[in-house]
Design a protein around this motif. Structure first.
Motif, PDB file in Angstrom:
ATOM      1  N   MET A 127       5.631   8.266  -5.393  1.00  0.00           N
ATOM      2  CA  MET A 127       4.866   8.276  -4.151  1.00  0.00           C
ATOM      3  C   MET A 127       4.892   6.873  -3.562  1.00  0.00           C
ATOM      4  N   ARG A 128       5.333   6.779  -2.313  1.00  0.00           N
ATOM      5  CA  ARG A 128       5.371   5.474  -1.665  1.00  0.00           C
ATOM      6  C   ARG A 128       3.975   5.096  -1.206  1.00  0.00           C
ATOM      7  N   SER A 129       3.495   3.938  -1.629  1.00  0.00           N
ATOM      8  CA  SER A 129       2.159   3.478  -1.254  1.00  0.00           C
ATOM      9  C   SER A 129       2.237   2.715   0.063  1.00  0.00           C
ATOM     10  N   LEU A 130       1.143   2.667   0.766  1.00  0.00           N
ATOM     11  CA  LEU A 130       1.036   1.924   2.006  1.00  0.00           C
ATOM     12  C   LEU A 130       0.304   0.619   1.755  1.00  0.00           C
ATOM     13  N   PHE A 131       0.551  -0.387   2.614  1.00  0.00           N
ATOM     14  CA  PHE A 131      -0.109  -1.665   2.417  1.00  0.00           C
ATOM     15  C   PHE A 131      -1.508  -1.635   3.012  1.00  0.00           C
ATOM     16  N   PHE A 132      -2.411  -2.419   2.415  1.00  0.00           N
ATOM     17  CA  PHE A 132      -3.809  -2.419   2.852  1.00  0.00           C
ATOM     18  C   PHE A 132      -4.076  -3.647   3.730  1.00  0.00           C
ATOM     19  N   ILE A 133      -4.898  -3.464   4.769  1.00  0.00           N
ATOM     20  CA  ILE A 133      -5.236  -4.604   5.624  1.00  0.00           C
ATOM     21  C   ILE A 133      -6.738  -4.801   5.761  1.00  0.00           C
ATOM     22  N   LEU A 134      -7.528  -3.887   5.237  1.00  0.00           N
ATOM     23  CA  LEU A 134      -8.969  -4.022   5.400  1.00  0.00           C
ATOM     24  C   LEU A 134      -9.657  -3.654   4.103  1.00  0.00           C
ATOM     25  N   PHE A 135     -10.597  -4.498   3.683  1.00  0.00           N
ATOM     26  CA  PHE A 135     -11.354  -4.224   2.454  1.00  0.00           C
ATOM     27  C   PHE A 135     -12.805  -4.586   2.701  1.00  0.00           C
ATOM     28  N   ILE A 136     -13.707  -3.638   2.467  1.00  0.00           N
ATOM     29  CA  ILE A 136     -15.138  -3.866   2.657  1.00  0.00           C
ATOM     30  C   ILE A 136     -15.840  -3.556   1.352  1.00  0.00           C
ATOM     31  N   SER A 137     -16.690  -4.432   0.896  1.00  0.00           N
ATOM     32  CA  SER A 137     -17.410  -4.197  -0.352  1.00  0.00           C
ATOM     33  C   SER A 137     -18.812  -4.759  -0.233  1.00  0.00           C
ATOM     34  N   ALA A 142     -15.083   0.176   0.264  1.00  0.00           N
ATOM     35  CA  ALA A 142     -14.302   0.968   1.207  1.00  0.00           C
ATOM     36  C   ALA A 142     -13.023   0.227   1.550  1.00  0.00           C
ATOM     37  N   ARG A 143     -11.931   0.976   1.673  1.00  0.00           N
ATOM     38  CA  ARG A 143     -10.642   0.383   2.053  1.00  0.00           C
ATOM     39  C   ARG A 143      -9.974   1.271   3.095  1.00  0.00           C
ATOM     40  N   TYR A 144      -9.257   0.630   4.002  1.00  0.00           N
ATOM     41  CA  TYR A 144      -8.462   1.357   4.987  1.00  0.00           C
ATOM     42  C   TYR A 144      -7.102   0.690   5.086  1.00  0.00           C
ATOM     43  N   GLY A 145      -6.057   1.473   4.892  1.00  0.00           N
ATOM     44  CA  GLY A 145      -4.702   0.939   4.992  1.00  0.00           C
ATOM     45  C   GLY A 145      -3.901   1.754   5.980  1.00  0.00           C
ATOM     46  N   TRP A 174       5.944  -2.295  10.953  1.00  0.00           N
ATOM     47  CA  TRP A 174       4.624  -2.622  11.482  1.00  0.00           C
ATOM     48  C   TRP A 174       4.233  -1.628  12.567  1.00  0.00           C
ATOM     49  N   ILE A 175       2.945  -1.264  12.552  1.00  0.00           N
ATOM     50  CA  ILE A 175       2.438  -0.293  13.514  1.00  0.00           C
ATOM     51  C   ILE A 175       0.954  -0.567  13.713  1.00  0.00           C
ATOM     52  N   ALA A 176       0.402  -0.162  14.854  1.00  0.00           N
ATOM     53  CA  ALA A 176      -1.018  -0.353  15.136  1.00  0.00           C
ATOM     54  C   ALA A 176      -1.852   0.475  14.161  1.00  0.00           C
ATOM     55  N   PRO A 177      -3.094   0.030  13.874  1.00  0.00           N
ATOM     56  CA  PRO A 177      -3.925   0.734  12.877  1.00  0.00           C
ATOM     57  C   PRO A 177      -4.352   2.131  13.286  1.00  0.00           C
ATOM     58  N   ILE A 178      -4.325   2.446  14.566  1.00  0.00           N
ATOM     59  CA  ILE A 178      -4.725   3.768  15.044  1.00  0.00           C
ATOM     60  C   ILE A 178      -3.664   4.268  16.010  1.00  0.00           C
ATOM     61  N   GLY A 179      -3.236   5.498  15.834  1.00  0.00           N
ATOM     62  CA  GLY A 179      -2.231   6.061  16.722  1.00  0.00           C
ATOM     63  C   GLY A 179      -1.610   7.313  16.142  1.00  0.00           C
ATOM     64  N   ASP A 211       1.553   7.937  15.138  1.00  0.00           N
ATOM     65  CA  ASP A 211       2.507   7.802  14.042  1.00  0.00           C
ATOM     66  C   ASP A 211       1.970   6.996  12.863  1.00  0.00           C
ATOM     67  N   VAL A 212       0.667   6.802  12.802  1.00  0.00           N
ATOM     68  CA  VAL A 212       0.085   5.993  11.736  1.00  0.00           C
ATOM     69  C   VAL A 212      -0.067   6.831  10.470  1.00  0.00           C
ATOM     70  N   TYR A 213       0.408   6.286   9.346  1.00  0.00           N
ATOM     71  CA  TYR A 213       0.153   6.877   8.041  1.00  0.00           C
ATOM     72  C   TYR A 213      -1.023   6.135   7.439  1.00  0.00           C
ATOM     73  N   LYS A 214      -2.098   6.865   7.103  1.00  0.00           N
ATOM     74  CA  LYS A 214      -3.344   6.237   6.669  1.00  0.00           C
ATOM     75  C   LYS A 214      -3.514   6.312   5.154  1.00  0.00           C
ATOM     76  N   ASN A 215      -4.241   5.348   4.642  1.00  0.00           N
ATOM     77  CA  ASN A 215      -4.621   5.320   3.224  1.00  0.00           C
ATOM     78  C   ASN A 215      -6.077   4.868   3.170  1.00  0.00           C
ATOM     79  N   ILE A 216      -6.983   5.772   2.757  1.00  0.00           N
ATOM     80  CA  ILE A 216      -8.416   5.498   2.796  1.00  0.00           C
ATOM     81  C   ILE A 216      -8.998   5.723   1.408  1.00  0.00           C
ATOM     82  N   ASP A 217      -9.844   4.804   0.986  1.00  0.00           N
ATOM     83  CA  ASP A 217     -10.541   4.966  -0.288  1.00  0.00           C
ATOM     84  C   ASP A 217     -11.989   4.535  -0.103  1.00  0.00           C
ATOM     85  N   PHE A 218     -12.903   5.353  -0.606  1.00  0.00           N
ATOM     86  CA  PHE A 218     -14.330   5.049  -0.516  1.00  0.00           C
ATOM     87  C   PHE A 218     -14.973   5.425  -1.843  1.00  0.00           C
ATOM     88  N   ASN A 219     -15.712   4.504  -2.440  1.00  0.00           N
ATOM     89  CA  ASN A 219     -16.416   4.842  -3.672  1.00  0.00           C
ATOM     90  C   ASN A 219     -17.822   4.264  -3.649  1.00  0.00           C
TER      91      ASN A 219
END
Length: 615
Positions: free
Chosen positions: A1-11, A162-165, A173-178, A180-188
């Motif tokens: 599984m190809r992973s996506l890169f993360f650009i935002l991390f909130i804790s 919380a993370r959003y990639g 490179w692509i804008a965070p919302i749109g 063609d965006v492939y998202k990767n979200i994690d919340f615990n």
């Protein structure tokens, strides 16, 4: 599984009691481990190869799934067929047992337990034991053990992460919302508290990814969203100063959208659908301390796994494919530890019931059952302040097979406070699983090949032959018989040296495997599709060495590196090559004997593996 890169991390965390942790990420010899001996023991006294991944290291790695953190470890190779499996010392994922707080996880596909199913948000540490461990853990521990230990701290706390990639593997490179965006979200979210004397801890994790799956023979790569949810409840209550009660309840759920275009034997089929997987783990235990020398634990454990795949064929709108698998595992076990002046004795016994139902066997309503009665004993003997001897043996009485004994002995020698040596030899085994015994599966989505378990393979094929559905019987058809357990004798010799802020670990290993179970083509259908089954055919070995270095270069900088060299071989193939009876063709298409240097050994192994990491 190809992973996506993360650009935002909130804790964020709200804690009434600050938790302390070492600033060092390397292993310390005073760290307590439980997997190697099934009793709390200092790392500096362990006589077998072990790796500890502590909570701070997991947090610093920024990983989200267990696969991510395991693939960074020296000597572990992550396979990608039927999920992410763990290959250890050159042995397939079938031979590595995955434990959750000391209890086995179930739900394997083709022998692989997908470690992508396991999130790491509530993990306290991971203990990895390399080499045969059947003397303590029975079948599936022929290569080693991975024990996932969850956080059992009941101090009042509340923590959220919380993370959003985002990204696009085709466009970069692509804008965070749109669109063609492939998202990767994690919340615990996790929290713990005390109600009088009772400790309660809750944790939940939600994970989403627009993944792309690259599967064997697949001709397209279509985004396939994945949802993963994990919830865990832990309760601890002291009945008295001598008796404690603990309960862990865990639920995991996966949902995966799927789209396939598969080619096999010149034919192609297109399908779409979904896959869902759910597992429950319930583990109550009571620990009683009779006195300072004697402690006994009674554990009950039940786990359930349900996997469902539903596919619809594009070219045949009215047809569909359903694959369902259910597994239930129940176990009761007692372990008693007795401490003497220079010795500790561990005694245990248990009884397990393993049940499976699957459309791949015959009928999902037909339940296959196996029972296993076990007994084990281990002795840790501190002969001298520098020398420790650990010996153990386990007896497994398997309903479907003959009994298996698994002995082991290990030595630990402290040459100096900073130089230690280990040596161990052990016997491991793996009993054939339900798939290898009862599988009755035809894959119409990939050319119509069939795989039959060993118990009914000959009967089914002979019936097909009478109906004119068999074009050829292969020689291995006549080798079909009741499967025997696989056995392995493993030797490990290594040590640890500490030079200031530099820690070096090394280990040499060899595993000799007897009666290795292999998949072989046993017949060909009239339409050209293959028929496979399982037979004991191989005597094989894996051998090599691995080393790792951890250096605390600066107060806030830790550098680690690892390397493994691996040799593998099917002993029968190697003997035939040496005898000159195996041939290949050169660049001029002229046949010639295959040389030993050209033999690569068992398939899907890497001879060289290395890693380098900066924290």
């Amino acid at each position: 599984m190809r992973s996506l890169f993360f650009i935002l991390f909130i804790s964020c965390a709200l804690q009434t009691n600050a938790q302390t942790d070492s600033s060092l990420t390397h292993q310390t010899l005073d760290e307590i481990v439980v997997t190697a001996t099934r009793t709390p023991t200092k790392l500096g006294n362990i006589a077998i190869p072990i790796t500890i991944i502590n909570q701070k290291t997991i947090q610093q790695a920024g990983s989200l799934r267990l696969k991510d953190i395991l693939q960074e470890q020296s000597g572990l190779y992550i396979t990608n067929g039927f999920g992410a499996g763990v290959q250890m010392q050159g042995l397939n994922p079938d031979y590595t047992i995955i434990l959750l707080n000391g209890e086995p996880m179930v739900g394997r596909t083709a022998g692989v337990l997908d470690v992508n199913r396991i999130g790491i948000s509530n993990i306290k540490k991971i203990e990895i034991i390399k080499g045969p461990s059947s003397s303590l853990y029975g079948s599936e521990a022929m290569a080693g053990v991975i024990n996932i230990i969850t956080d059992n701290d009941y101090k009042k706390s509340l923590e959220m992460n919380a993370r959003y990639g985002f990204g696009n593997p085709d466009k970069g490179w692509i804008a965070p919302i749109g669109k063609d965006v492939y998202k990767n979200i994690d919340f615990n979210l996790s929290g713990s508290t005390h109600i009088h004397k009772t400790g309660i801890r809750l944790s939940s994790d939600a994970y989403y990814i627009d993944g792309i799956s690259y599967r064997i023979n697949s001709t397209v790569t279509t985004p396939q969203p994945i949802w993963r949810l994990t919830h865990q409840l832990q309760i601890s209550h002291p009945f008295s100063n001598k008796t404690d009660f603990n309960l862990t309840v865990r639920n995991g759920y996966d949902y995966i959208k799927q789209s396939f275009s598969v080619s096999n034997n010149g034919s192609s089929s297109n399908s779409f659908g979904h896959e869902s997987n759910s597992d429950w783990n319930i583990n109550p235990s009571i620990t009683h301390r009779f006195n300072k020398q004697v402690q006994s634990v009674i554990k009950l454990y039940t786990t359930q796994y349900i996997g469902l795949q539903k596919l619809y064929f594009v070219d045949q709108p009215d047809s569909s494919y359903t694959d369902q698998f259910k597994q239930h595992f129940y176990r009761g076990e007692n372990q008693t530890d007795i401490a003497f002046q220079k010795m500790r004795l561990t005694l245990g016994a248990g009884y397990s019931i393993d049940q499976a139902q699957s459309t791949r066997y015959d009928n999902v309503s037909n339940k296959k059952t196996n029972t296993i009665a076990t007994g084990f004993a281990q002795q840790e003997w501190w002969i001298h302040k520098k020398l420790t001897v650990i010996s153990g043996i386990r007896y497994d009485h398997n309903q479907l097979f003959a009994a298996a004994f698994s002995p082991k002995i290990a030595l630990h020698y402290k040459a100096t406070p900073h130089l230690r040596f280990n040596a161990s030899i052990g016997r491991g085994f793996k009993a054939p699983d339900f798939r290898q015994l009862y599988l009755n599966f035809t894959n119409n989505a990939a050319g119509g090949y069939s795989v039959f378990g060993s118990i009914d393979a000959q009967k089914i094929i002979l019936q097909m032959q009478q109906l004119g559905q068999i074009a050829e019987i292969k020689p291995d058809f006549y080798q079909l018989m009741t499967l025997k357990p696989e056995f392995s004798t493993g030797i490990n010799v290594g040590g640890t040296a500490i030079l200031g802020n530099l820690q070096c670990n090394f280990n040499l290993f060899r595993n000799d495997i007897e009666a290795l179970i292999d998949v072989r083509q046993v017949a060909t259908k009239s339409n050209g599709a293959q028929i496979f089954s399982y037979i004991n055919v191989k005597n094989a070995f894996t051998q090599g060495f691995e080393s790792s270095i951890q250096w605390q270069a600066l107060k806030h900088l830790n550098i680690s590196a690892g390397y493994q060299y691996l040799q593998t071989a099917d002993k029968n193939d190697l003997a035939n090559i040496r005898a000159g009876t195996v041939f290949t063709r050169d660049e001029n298409n002229i046949s010639r004997p295959l040389t030993q240097k050209e033999y690569v050994g068992l398939p899907n192994r890497s001879k060289h593996m290395a890693n380098l990491k900066f924290n």
